[in-house]
Design a protein around this motif. Structure first.
Motif, PDB file in Angstrom:
ATOM      1  N   ASN A   1       0.801  -1.237   0.000  1.00  0.00           N
ATOM      2  CA  ASN A   1       0.000   0.000   0.000  1.00  0.00           C
ATOM      3  C   ASN A   1       0.830   1.281   0.000  1.00  0.00           C
ATOM      4  O   ASN A   1       0.276   2.375  -0.108  1.00  0.00           O
ATOM      5  N   LEU A   2       2.141   1.142   0.096  1.00  0.00           N
ATOM      6  CA  LEU A   2       2.965   2.357   0.073  1.00  0.00           C
ATOM      7  C   LEU A   2       3.034   2.939  -1.338  1.00  0.00           C
ATOM      8  O   LEU A   2       3.358   4.117  -1.507  1.00  0.00           O
ATOM      9  N   ASN A   3       2.670   2.145  -2.349  1.00  0.00           N
ATOM     10  CA  ASN A   3       2.561   2.681  -3.711  1.00  0.00           C
ATOM     11  C   ASN A   3       1.437   3.721  -3.807  1.00  0.00           C
ATOM     12  O   ASN A   3       1.400   4.498  -4.748  1.00  0.00           O
ATOM     13  N   LEU A   4       0.534   3.724  -2.828  1.00  0.00           N
ATOM     14  CA  LEU A   4      -0.597   4.667  -2.861  1.00  0.00           C
ATOM     15  C   LEU A   4      -0.325   5.953  -2.081  1.00  0.00           C
ATOM     16  O   LEU A   4      -1.214   6.796  -1.937  1.00  0.00           O
ATOM     17  N   LEU A   5       0.891   6.089  -1.561  1.00  0.00           N
ATOM     18  CA  LEU A   5       1.204   7.310  -0.803  1.00  0.00           C
ATOM     19  C   LEU A   5       0.912   8.543  -1.657  1.00  0.00           C
ATOM     20  O   LEU A   5       1.166   8.545  -2.856  1.00  0.00           O
ATOM     21  N   GLY A   6       0.422   9.558  -1.011  1.00  0.00           N
ATOM     22  CA  GLY A   6       0.008  10.759  -1.740  1.00  0.00           C
ATOM     23  C   GLY A   6      -1.503  10.877  -1.679  1.00  0.00           C
ATOM     24  O   GLY A   6      -2.038  11.925  -1.367  1.00  0.00           O
ATOM     25  N   SER A   7      -2.178   9.730  -1.942  1.00  0.00           N
ATOM     26  CA  SER A   7      -3.642   9.741  -1.859  1.00  0.00           C
ATOM     27  C   SER A   7      -4.149   8.889  -0.699  1.00  0.00           C
ATOM     28  O   SER A   7      -5.287   9.010  -0.279  1.00  0.00           O
TER      29      SER A   7
ATOM     30  N   SER B   1       1.054  13.966   2.036  1.00  0.00           N
ATOM     31  CA  SER B   1       0.677  14.069   0.621  1.00  0.00           C
ATOM     32  C   SER B   1       1.838  13.742  -0.315  1.00  0.00           C
ATOM     33  O   SER B   1       1.716  13.846  -1.539  1.00  0.00           O
ATOM     34  N   VAL B   2       2.960  13.357   0.247  1.00  0.00           N
ATOM     35  CA  VAL B   2       4.131  13.062  -0.585  1.00  0.00           C
ATOM     36  C   VAL B   2       3.981  11.671  -1.211  1.00  0.00           C
ATOM     37  O   VAL B   2       3.620  10.709  -0.535  1.00  0.00           O
TER      38      VAL B   2
END
Ligand code: DQA
Length: 145
Positions: free
Chosen positions: A11-17, A25-26
């Motif tokens: 789930n770290l691929n979804l960071l930002g959203s 938000s990075v």
């Protein structure tokens, strides 16, 4: 030149959203770009991998033998559930640093257990993306001089 492998878990691929109130938000690509910049500055070779799969993290740790001199790992939710990941780190014997964006101790109780805690050299958490950069700086002490 020291060689460092950075592993990002599920789930770290979804960071930002993803839950920006918790994770900010990075985006992951921005974290990887900042890590790459710092690695250049510190004269380190860096490889970064994200996967949503526990077995892939185990494979990456095993395949790091002979290349990585330090592993920086944010196992995300597997921190609190996986025995296979700390077993793999123990098996390869590569010094590892555990990283979290959030302060897991200020969150739900189930996040307060890390199966990696006894296997890694150190843990850095709660500083957002800066946690990774601090880990990369800390990694230098585990590299051959
Ligand atoms: C996390 C914390 C974990 O509890 C969570 O499951 C994550 C991210 C962090 O970086 O704060 O996915 O590892």
């Amino acid at each position: 030149m020291g060689r460092v492998l950075v592993l990002h878990g599920p789930n770290l691929n979804l960071l930002g959203s993803r839950e920006p109130e918790v994770y900010g938000s990075v985006k992951l690509e921005e974290i990887d770009a900042a890590l790459a910049g710092l690695a250049r500055e510190l004269n380190l070779e860096l490889r970064s991998v994200q996967t949503n799969h526990e077995g892939e993290l185990v494979d990456q740790i095993q395949q790091a033998r002979g290349w990585a001199e330090v592993i920086i790992i944010n196992p995300a939710a597997y921190t609190h559930t996986s025995v296979a990941i700390p077993d793999a780190l123990k098996a390869v014997g590569i010094p590892a640093i555990e990283v979290h964006l959030s302060n897991v101790y200020a969150r739900e109780e189930f996040r307060q257990r890390s199966y990696l805690a006894g296997v890694v050299r150190g843990r850095i958490l709660g500083f957002g993306p800066e946690s990774y950069l601090l880990a990369l700086r800390a990694a230098r002490q585990f590299l051959p001089q």
